[in-house]
Design a protein around this motif. Structure first.
Motif, PDB file in Angstrom:
ATOM      1  N   PHE A 307       0.865  -1.125  -0.038  1.00  0.00           N
ATOM      2  CA  PHE A 307      -0.057  -0.109  -0.084  1.00  0.00           C
ATOM      3  C   PHE A 307       0.908   1.333   0.077  1.00  0.00           C
ATOM      4  CE2 PHE A 307      -1.796   3.461   2.398  1.00  0.00           C
ATOM      5  CZ  PHE A 307      -2.883   3.718   2.010  1.00  0.00           C
ATOM      6  N   ALA A 308       0.477   2.339  -0.830  1.00  0.00           N
ATOM      7  CA  ALA A 308       1.209   3.317  -0.975  1.00  0.00           C
ATOM      8  C   ALA A 308       0.517   4.577  -0.877  1.00  0.00           C
ATOM      9  CB  ALA A 308       2.029   3.415  -2.448  1.00  0.00           C
ATOM     10  N   PHE A 309      -0.853   4.792  -1.395  1.00  0.00           N
ATOM     11  CA  PHE A 309      -1.661   5.924  -1.236  1.00  0.00           C
ATOM     12  C   PHE A 309      -3.334   5.579  -1.641  1.00  0.00           C
ATOM     13  CE2 PHE A 309      -3.713   9.330  -3.676  1.00  0.00           C
ATOM     14  CZ  PHE A 309      -3.649  10.325  -2.669  1.00  0.00           C
ATOM     15  N   GLU A 310      -4.049   6.201  -0.785  1.00  0.00           N
ATOM     16  CA  GLU A 310      -5.426   6.285  -0.905  1.00  0.00           C
ATOM     17  C   GLU A 310      -6.009   7.494  -1.069  1.00  0.00           C
ATOM     18  OE1 GLU A 310      -9.117   4.034   1.223  1.00  0.00           O
ATOM     19  OE2 GLU A 310      -7.316   3.788   2.006  1.00  0.00           O
ATOM     20  N   ASN A 311      -7.057   7.599  -1.965  1.00  0.00           N
ATOM     21  CA  ASN A 311      -7.661   9.035  -2.084  1.00  0.00           C
ATOM     22  C   ASN A 311      -9.314   8.437  -1.497  1.00  0.00           C
ATOM     23  OD1 ASN A 311      -9.222  11.144  -2.750  1.00  0.00           O
ATOM     24  ND2 ASN A 311      -8.082  11.626  -4.513  1.00  0.00           N
ATOM     25  N   GLU A 312      -9.729   8.896  -0.446  1.00  0.00           N
ATOM     26  CA  GLU A 312     -11.018   8.480  -0.094  1.00  0.00           C
ATOM     27  C   GLU A 312     -12.073   9.354  -0.792  1.00  0.00           C
ATOM     28  OE1 GLU A 312     -11.051   8.878   4.253  1.00  0.00           O
ATOM     29  OE2 GLU A 312      -9.619   7.533   4.590  1.00  0.00           O
ATOM     30  N   VAL A 313     -11.775  10.373  -1.310  1.00  0.00           N
ATOM     31  CA  VAL A 313     -12.924  10.942  -2.158  1.00  0.00           C
ATOM     32  C   VAL A 313     -12.644  10.704  -3.548  1.00  0.00           C
ATOM     33  CG1 VAL A 313     -13.883  13.114  -2.989  1.00  0.00           C
ATOM     34  CG2 VAL A 313     -12.803  12.966  -0.709  1.00  0.00           C
ATOM     35  N   GLY A 314     -13.631   9.691  -3.941  1.00  0.00           N
ATOM     36  CA  GLY A 314     -13.307   9.095  -5.536  1.00  0.00           C
ATOM     37  C   GLY A 314     -13.875  10.009  -6.800  1.00  0.00           C
ATOM     38  N   PHE A 315     -12.918  10.277  -7.668  1.00  0.00           N
ATOM     39  CA  PHE A 315     -13.515  11.049  -8.785  1.00  0.00           C
ATOM     40  C   PHE A 315     -12.419  10.544  -9.894  1.00  0.00           C
ATOM     41  CE2 PHE A 315     -10.126  13.658  -6.448  1.00  0.00           C
ATOM     42  CZ  PHE A 315      -9.343  14.033  -7.388  1.00  0.00           C
ATOM     43  N   ILE A 316     -13.015  10.758 -11.025  1.00  0.00           N
ATOM     44  CA  ILE A 316     -12.179  10.269 -12.404  1.00  0.00           C
ATOM     45  C   ILE A 316     -12.158  11.354 -13.376  1.00  0.00           C
ATOM     46  CG2 ILE A 316     -12.317   8.370 -14.008  1.00  0.00           C
ATOM     47  CD1 ILE A 316     -11.231   7.025 -11.590  1.00  0.00           C
ATOM     48  N   PRO A 317     -10.976  11.324 -14.165  1.00  0.00           N
ATOM     49  CA  PRO A 317      -9.722  10.748 -13.945  1.00  0.00           C
ATOM     50  C   PRO A 317      -9.105  11.581 -12.593  1.00  0.00           C
ATOM     51  CG  PRO A 317      -9.789  12.182 -15.642  1.00  0.00           C
ATOM     52  CD  PRO A 317     -11.144  12.296 -15.360  1.00  0.00           C
ATOM     53  N   ILE A 318      -8.196  10.698 -12.145  1.00  0.00           N
ATOM     54  CA  ILE A 318      -7.231  11.286 -11.157  1.00  0.00           C
ATOM     55  C   ILE A 318      -5.719  11.007 -11.394  1.00  0.00           C
ATOM     56  CG2 ILE A 318      -7.307   9.189  -9.716  1.00  0.00           C
ATOM     57  CD1 ILE A 318      -7.290  10.732  -7.186  1.00  0.00           C
ATOM     58  N   THR A 319      -4.863  11.891 -10.968  1.00  0.00           N
ATOM     59  CA  THR A 319      -3.621  11.983 -11.249  1.00  0.00           C
ATOM     60  C   THR A 319      -2.945  11.881  -9.657  1.00  0.00           C
ATOM     61  OG1 THR A 319      -3.485  12.995 -13.332  1.00  0.00           O
ATOM     62  CG2 THR A 319      -1.417  12.927 -12.319  1.00  0.00           C
ATOM     63  N   TRP A 320      -2.109  10.712  -9.619  1.00  0.00           N
ATOM     64  CA  TRP A 320      -1.147  10.752  -8.415  1.00  0.00           C
ATOM     65  C   TRP A 320       0.025  11.165  -8.514  1.00  0.00           C
ATOM     66  CZ3 TRP A 320       1.521   5.566  -6.695  1.00  0.00           C
ATOM     67  CH2 TRP A 320       2.001   5.878  -5.551  1.00  0.00           C
ATOM     68  N   GLN A 321       0.508  11.838  -7.773  1.00  0.00           N
ATOM     69  CA  GLN A 321       2.061  12.189  -7.917  1.00  0.00           C
ATOM     70  C   GLN A 321       3.158  11.241  -6.972  1.00  0.00           C
ATOM     71  OE1 GLN A 321       3.451  14.707  -9.504  1.00  0.00           O
ATOM     72  NE2 GLN A 321       1.769  15.474 -10.466  1.00  0.00           N
ATOM     73  N   TRP A 322       3.518  10.277  -7.595  1.00  0.00           N
ATOM     74  CA  TRP A 322       4.285   9.386  -6.947  1.00  0.00           C
ATOM     75  C   TRP A 322       5.841   9.757  -6.790  1.00  0.00           C
ATOM     76  CZ3 TRP A 322       7.442   5.104  -9.463  1.00  0.00           C
ATOM     77  CH2 TRP A 322       8.233   4.368  -8.478  1.00  0.00           C
ATOM     78  N   ASP A 323       6.559   9.848  -5.775  1.00  0.00           N
ATOM     79  CA  ASP A 323       7.871   9.988  -5.560  1.00  0.00           C
ATOM     80  C   ASP A 323       8.907   8.875  -5.635  1.00  0.00           C
ATOM     81  OD1 ASP A 323      10.224  11.167  -4.920  1.00  0.00           O
ATOM     82  OD2 ASP A 323       9.805  11.906  -2.992  1.00  0.00           O
ATOM     83  N   SER A 324       9.270   8.760  -6.898  1.00  0.00           N
ATOM     84  CA  SER A 324      10.148   7.421  -7.098  1.00  0.00           C
ATOM     85  C   SER A 324      11.351   7.354  -6.340  1.00  0.00           C
ATOM     86  CB  SER A 324      10.551   7.459  -8.448  1.00  0.00           C
ATOM     87  OG  SER A 324      11.162   8.326  -9.110  1.00  0.00           O
ATOM     88  N   SER A 325      11.715   8.591  -5.599  1.00  0.00           N
ATOM     89  CA  SER A 325      13.164   8.643  -4.894  1.00  0.00           C
ATOM     90  C   SER A 325      12.887   7.975  -3.646  1.00  0.00           C
ATOM     91  CB  SER A 325      13.525  10.033  -4.446  1.00  0.00           C
ATOM     92  OG  SER A 325      12.394  10.744  -3.464  1.00  0.00           O
ATOM     93  N   THR A 326      11.640   7.473  -3.415  1.00  0.00           N
ATOM     94  CA  THR A 326      11.425   6.628  -2.052  1.00  0.00           C
ATOM     95  C   THR A 326      11.975   5.088  -2.152  1.00  0.00           C
ATOM     96  OG1 THR A 326       9.085   6.403  -2.460  1.00  0.00           O
ATOM     97  CG2 THR A 326       9.848   8.333  -1.362  1.00  0.00           C
ATOM     98  N   VAL A 327      12.102   4.676  -3.489  1.00  0.00           N
ATOM     99  CA  VAL A 327      12.535   3.225  -3.720  1.00  0.00           C
ATOM    100  C   VAL A 327      13.610   3.133  -4.301  1.00  0.00           C
ATOM    101  CG1 VAL A 327       9.874   2.733  -3.973  1.00  0.00           C
ATOM    102  CG2 VAL A 327      11.391   3.173  -6.125  1.00  0.00           C
TER     103      VAL A 327
END
Length: 357
Positions: A307-327
């Protein structure tokens, strides 16, 4: 009038007042395949002469065939159905229900088990994955609609819906699967944490299974104006994740897409090469958007099955900003699950290669 004649007359009048009775109703075989010249044969008994109509309905409770018998004598009778619709076209392989309506002496009675049986959650037994043969096996106590979802254990994501509420007969069942997730990014058939989630709800006792088991829900291709709806008991409330509360046509999962919302190049193995903050865009197919937005849902993101991120308010489309420096640098898998309140899911996986600058 002597007492014996009076009692006989009273008995006859009482019988007429009660109308015709249909009893001992059964299908000769629950499954039949018109391609093999097979027909569905419905047996029943009449307590008096009557005109009988056999009605066939699809999974939406819409009439697809009507077979009138003409006048039948009292006693054991049968009617047959060849698997064709009102226009004589062969119907698609699916589950269909039947009713019998008898008319006699101005009275009418209908035998219908649709709302009196079925929709029972079943304990699916002997679930296993035969990797060598590419088969998911399981056993059903009763004919049922079945959902098979494949994912990872210990809170991991759903990665593939193999069977999406299709009808299956009782007994041992097998479903072919090549081991890959829905996006063909990861072969989860080899994963040590593979999770097989098989859910089933029983079909009503008046169900007929036409043809070989379908891979997805299919409906008769008939104009809506030519199809009459059957009256069924309406549920007053919808329960969370209780699939049978939904109309069959809206019970399936959502076709989901996951893309990079930025320019990126691919390496020789087809992986997206990324670094730093990576915008990842979630959407669903146009055919599913209205159905999704009409419901409560949550998009949940996973990185490498965690698990990395959850948006409890659902809408479509959605863009998630993933920080790849954490892996760590190297290959990683980004997965999204759309979790609907009414039990519908959507999933997609994106394979990337992380380079740290």
């Amino acid at each position: 009038m002597n007492r014996a004649v009076w009692l006989l007359t009273l008995s006859l009048l009482s019988s007429l007042a009660q109308g015709v009775e249909i009893t001992r109703v059964s299908a000769e075989k629950r499954t039949f395949n018109p391609a093999n010249q097979e027909k569905a044969v419905i047996h029943f008994n009449l307590d008096q002469a009557a005109q009988v109509t056999l009605n066939i309905y699809d999974g939406r409770d819409r009439l697809v065939k009507q077979i009138a018998s003409g006048q039948l004598a009292a006693g054991d009778q049968q009617l047959q159905w060849d698997g064709r619709d009102l226009k004589g076209v062969l119907l698609p392989p699916e589950a269909y229900s039947y009713t019998l309506t008898a008319q006699s002496n101005g009275e009418e009675v209908t035998h219908d088990l649709t709302d009196l049986s079925g929709d029972e959650a079943l304990a699916v037994k002997d679930v296993s994955w035969d990797r060598e043969r590419g088969l998911v096996r399981y056993s059903l106590q009763k004919p049922a609609r079945v959902s098979i979802r494949l994912g990872l254990k210990e809170g991991g994501p759903l990665l593939h819906t193999l069977v999406d509420w299709v009808p299956r007969n009782s007994g041992v069942q097998t479903e072919p699967w090549d081991g890959w997730d829905i996006s063909r990014a990861l072969n989860i058939g080899k994963h040590p944490k593979l999770n097989l989630a098989v859910t089933a709800y029983s079909l009503s006792d008046n169900t007929l299974l036409l043809g070989p088991g379908p891979s997805q829900i299919v409906f008769a291709d008939l104009p809506a104006d030519d199809i009459r709806k059957k009256t069924v008991t309406q549920r007053q409330t919808k329960r969370m994740y209780y699939h049978t509360d939904q109309p069959l046509e809206s019970r399936g999962d959502f076709e989901t897409t996951l893309k990079l919302a930025t320019d990126a190049k691919r390496d020789k193995e087809g992986r997206w090469v990324v670094s730093g903050k990576v915008p990842i865009r979630l959407d669903v197919a146009k055919k599913d958007r209205a159905r999704l937005l009409a419901r409560r849902f949550e998009p949940v993101f996973f990185v490498d099955g965690t698990f990395a991120f959850e948006n409890e308010v659902g809408f479509i489309p959605i863009t998630w900003q993933w920080d790849s420096s954490t892996v760590n640098a190297g290959e990683h898998y980004i997965t999204v699950n759309i979790r609907g309140y009414e039990g519908n899911f959507g999933t997609a996986t994106l394979k990337v290669w992380v380079e740290h600058q």
